[in-house]
Design a protein around this motif. Structure first.
Motif, PDB file in Angstrom:
ATOM      1  N   PHE A 164       0.898  -1.311   0.008  1.00 39.38           N
ATOM      2  CA  PHE A 164       0.016   0.143   0.028  1.00 39.38           C
ATOM      3  C   PHE A 164       0.896   1.391   0.043  1.00 39.38           C
ATOM      4  CE2 PHE A 164      -3.674  -2.769   1.393  1.00 39.38           C
ATOM      5  CZ  PHE A 164      -4.535  -2.188   0.320  1.00 39.38           C
ATOM      6  N   MET A 165       1.903   1.331   0.694  1.00 40.48           N
ATOM      7  CA  MET A 165       2.901   2.260   0.397  1.00 40.48           C
ATOM      8  C   MET A 165       3.244   2.745  -0.959  1.00 40.48           C
ATOM      9  SD  MET A 165       2.982   3.771   3.283  1.00 40.48           S
ATOM     10  CE  MET A 165       4.239   4.974   2.996  1.00 40.48           C
ATOM     11  N   ILE A 166       3.754   1.585  -1.616  1.00 42.25           N
ATOM     12  CA  ILE A 166       4.029   1.676  -3.055  1.00 42.25           C
ATOM     13  C   ILE A 166       2.770   2.246  -3.768  1.00 42.25           C
ATOM     14  CG2 ILE A 166       4.707   0.176  -4.906  1.00 42.25           C
ATOM     15  CD1 ILE A 166       6.294  -1.472  -3.389  1.00 42.25           C
ATOM     16  N   VAL A 167       1.606   1.892  -3.571  1.00 38.25           N
ATOM     17  CA  VAL A 167       0.348   2.422  -4.146  1.00 38.25           C
ATOM     18  C   VAL A 167       0.350   3.710  -3.932  1.00 38.25           C
ATOM     19  CG1 VAL A 167      -2.127   2.208  -4.307  1.00 38.25           C
ATOM     20  CG2 VAL A 167      -0.508   0.165  -4.495  1.00 38.25           C
ATOM     21  N   ILE A 168       0.550   4.096  -2.927  1.00 32.58           N
ATOM     22  CA  ILE A 168       0.551   5.611  -2.357  1.00 32.58           C
ATOM     23  C   ILE A 168       1.295   6.573  -3.063  1.00 32.58           C
ATOM     24  CG2 ILE A 168       0.860   7.148  -0.522  1.00 32.58           C
ATOM     25  CD1 ILE A 168      -0.901   5.190   1.269  1.00 32.58           C
ATOM     26  N   ILE A 169       2.676   6.010  -3.184  1.00 34.50           N
ATOM     27  CA  ILE A 169       3.649   6.764  -3.824  1.00 34.50           C
ATOM     28  C   ILE A 169       3.389   6.930  -5.317  1.00 34.50           C
ATOM     29  CG2 ILE A 169       6.345   6.609  -4.436  1.00 34.50           C
ATOM     30  CD1 ILE A 169       6.743   5.266  -1.807  1.00 34.50           C
ATOM     31  N   THR A 170       2.768   5.914  -5.828  1.00 36.18           N
ATOM     32  CA  THR A 170       2.425   5.996  -7.234  1.00 36.18           C
ATOM     33  C   THR A 170       1.235   6.943  -7.209  1.00 36.18           C
ATOM     34  OG1 THR A 170       2.955   3.570  -7.767  1.00 36.18           O
ATOM     35  CG2 THR A 170       1.697   4.576  -9.090  1.00 36.18           C
ATOM     36  N   ILE A 171       0.247   6.890  -6.292  1.00 38.89           N
ATOM     37  CA  ILE A 171      -0.808   7.968  -6.593  1.00 38.89           C
ATOM     38  C   ILE A 171      -0.257   9.421  -6.290  1.00 38.89           C
ATOM     39  CG2 ILE A 171      -2.794   8.903  -5.308  1.00 38.89           C
ATOM     40  CD1 ILE A 171      -3.595   6.017  -4.887  1.00 38.89           C
ATOM     41  N   LEU A 172       0.589   9.661  -5.350  1.00 39.44           N
ATOM     42  CA  LEU A 172       1.252  10.841  -5.244  1.00 39.44           C
ATOM     43  C   LEU A 172       1.923  11.363  -6.697  1.00 39.44           C
ATOM     44  CD1 LEU A 172       2.418  10.805  -1.515  1.00 39.44           C
ATOM     45  CD2 LEU A 172       0.559  11.892  -2.725  1.00 39.44           C
ATOM     46  N   SER A 173       2.734  10.471  -7.272  1.00 37.40           N
ATOM     47  CA  SER A 173       3.441  10.810  -8.411  1.00 37.40           C
ATOM     48  C   SER A 173       2.477  11.243  -9.448  1.00 37.40           C
ATOM     49  CB  SER A 173       4.219   9.791  -8.987  1.00 37.40           C
ATOM     50  OG  SER A 173       3.667   8.782  -9.332  1.00 37.40           O
ATOM     51  N   ILE A 174       1.412  10.577  -9.589  1.00 37.66           N
ATOM     52  CA  ILE A 174       0.109  10.936 -10.720  1.00 37.66           C
ATOM     53  C   ILE A 174      -0.411  12.454 -10.411  1.00 37.66           C
ATOM     54  CG2 ILE A 174      -2.094  10.394 -11.482  1.00 37.66           C
ATOM     55  CD1 ILE A 174      -1.330   7.363 -11.029  1.00 37.66           C
ATOM     56  N   VAL A 175      -0.645  12.444  -9.132  1.00 40.68           N
ATOM     57  CA  VAL A 175      -1.383  13.780  -8.488  1.00 40.68           C
ATOM     58  C   VAL A 175      -0.300  14.982  -8.663  1.00 40.68           C
ATOM     59  CG1 VAL A 175      -2.670  15.013  -6.843  1.00 40.68           C
ATOM     60  CG2 VAL A 175      -3.195  12.455  -7.473  1.00 40.68           C
ATOM     61  N   GLU A 176       0.817  14.472  -8.456  1.00 40.36           N
ATOM     62  CA  GLU A 176       1.939  15.658  -8.732  1.00 40.36           C
ATOM     63  C   GLU A 176       1.761  16.366  -7.222  1.00 40.36           C
ATOM     64  OE1 GLU A 176       2.419  17.344 -12.278  1.00 40.36           O
ATOM     65  OE2 GLU A 176       3.136  15.158 -13.011  1.00 40.36           O
ATOM     66  N   ILE A 177       1.452  15.981  -6.147  1.00 41.16           N
ATOM     67  CA  ILE A 177       1.370  16.772  -5.033  1.00 41.16           C
ATOM     68  C   ILE A 177       2.851  17.120  -4.550  1.00 41.16           C
ATOM     69  CG2 ILE A 177       0.851  16.804  -2.397  1.00 41.16           C
ATOM     70  CD1 ILE A 177      -1.519  15.007  -3.327  1.00 41.16           C
ATOM     71  N   ASN A 178       2.961  18.632  -4.249  1.00 39.21           N
ATOM     72  CA  ASN A 178       4.149  18.776  -3.827  1.00 39.21           C
ATOM     73  C   ASN A 178       4.418  18.915  -2.125  1.00 39.21           C
ATOM     74  OD1 ASN A 178       6.802  20.353  -3.314  1.00 39.21           O
ATOM     75  ND2 ASN A 178       6.016  22.041  -4.153  1.00 39.21           N
ATOM     76  N   LEU A 179       5.081  17.654  -1.732  1.00 40.21           N
ATOM     77  CA  LEU A 179       5.059  17.053  -0.412  1.00 40.21           C
ATOM     78  C   LEU A 179       5.904  18.309   0.382  1.00 40.21           C
ATOM     79  CD1 LEU A 179       5.763  13.498  -0.487  1.00 40.21           C
ATOM     80  CD2 LEU A 179       3.805  14.674   0.101  1.00 40.21           C
ATOM     81  N   SER A 180       6.725  19.104  -0.103  1.00 40.04           N
ATOM     82  CA  SER A 180       7.631  20.019   0.541  1.00 40.04           C
ATOM     83  C   SER A 180       6.411  21.186   0.880  1.00 40.04           C
ATOM     84  CB  SER A 180       8.576  20.619  -0.301  1.00 40.04           C
ATOM     85  OG  SER A 180       8.214  21.401  -1.318  1.00 40.04           O
TER      86      SER A 180
END
Length: 186
Positions: free
Chosen positions: A127-143
């Motif tokens: 699920f962490m891998i899936v979340i990382i993929t979703i974040l890369s799709i949405v391009e949320i700026n984590l900083s």
């Protein structure tokens, strides 16, 4: 169901796409990512439509990659939650995974994840891998998301440093050069 059983009975194939469709569907469902392989005809139609329309295909590469990743994730997730518990030998794994809805690739990947991380750890890692993929799709700026936490932490550290400096006065050392080296004096 095995297409090798159908070779001798090639005239009696009851598949709507004929014998070739039977072989292709057998391969895609049993030897790749299982029922999630429905994504392949969708991708073929999407690519064909875009090539006929003359649309730029740069964005299509990204869409295709993410659709393939999520179909792979669907296959692995189905296998993680549905596969029977226990250790399997390689031959038994291939027999089990090639006849299930998650396919051989999804089943083998889920077995690797469970073997290295355990049942619960495998689910967490997956699920962490899936979340990382979703974040890369949405391009949320984590900083930008963590900036308030970073600012709060920096002010807390500054407050602690200033409080410590106020409690103990600084001891200054006088340094005077003497030749090639420096001597400290009190």
């Amino acid at each position: 169901f095995n297409p090798s059983e159908q070779i001798s009975e090639a005239n009696e194939v009851q598949h709507k796409m004929g014998y070739v469709g039977l072989l292709i569907s057998y391969f895609l469902i049993n030897k790749t990512i299982g029922y999630a392989s429905i994504i392949f005809p969708i991708l073929f139609m999407l690519w064909g439509f875009n090539l006929l329309k003359g649309i730029k295909i740069k964005a299509l590469y990204k869409i295709s990659l993410y659709l393939l990743l999520f179909s792979f994730y669907t296959s692995v997730m189905t296998a993680i939650f549905s596969m029977p518990k226990g250790e399997f030998a390689a031959e038994k794994t291939i027999q089990i995974c090639s006849k299930e809805p998650w396919g051989l690739i999804g089943g083998f990947t889920s077995l690797l994840i469970k073997q290295y991380f355990g049942n619960v750890g495998g689910i967490i890692v997956f699920f962490m891998i899936v979340i990382i993929t979703i974040l890369s799709i949405v391009e949320i700026n984590l900083s930008r998301l963590f900036k308030p936490i970073k600012d709060w932490y920096a002010t807390l550290i500054n407050m602690l440093v200033t409080a410590r400096q106020q409690k103990s006065p600084k001891q200054t050392r006088k340094v005077k050069p003497a030749g090639d080296f420096v001597k400290e004096t009190d």
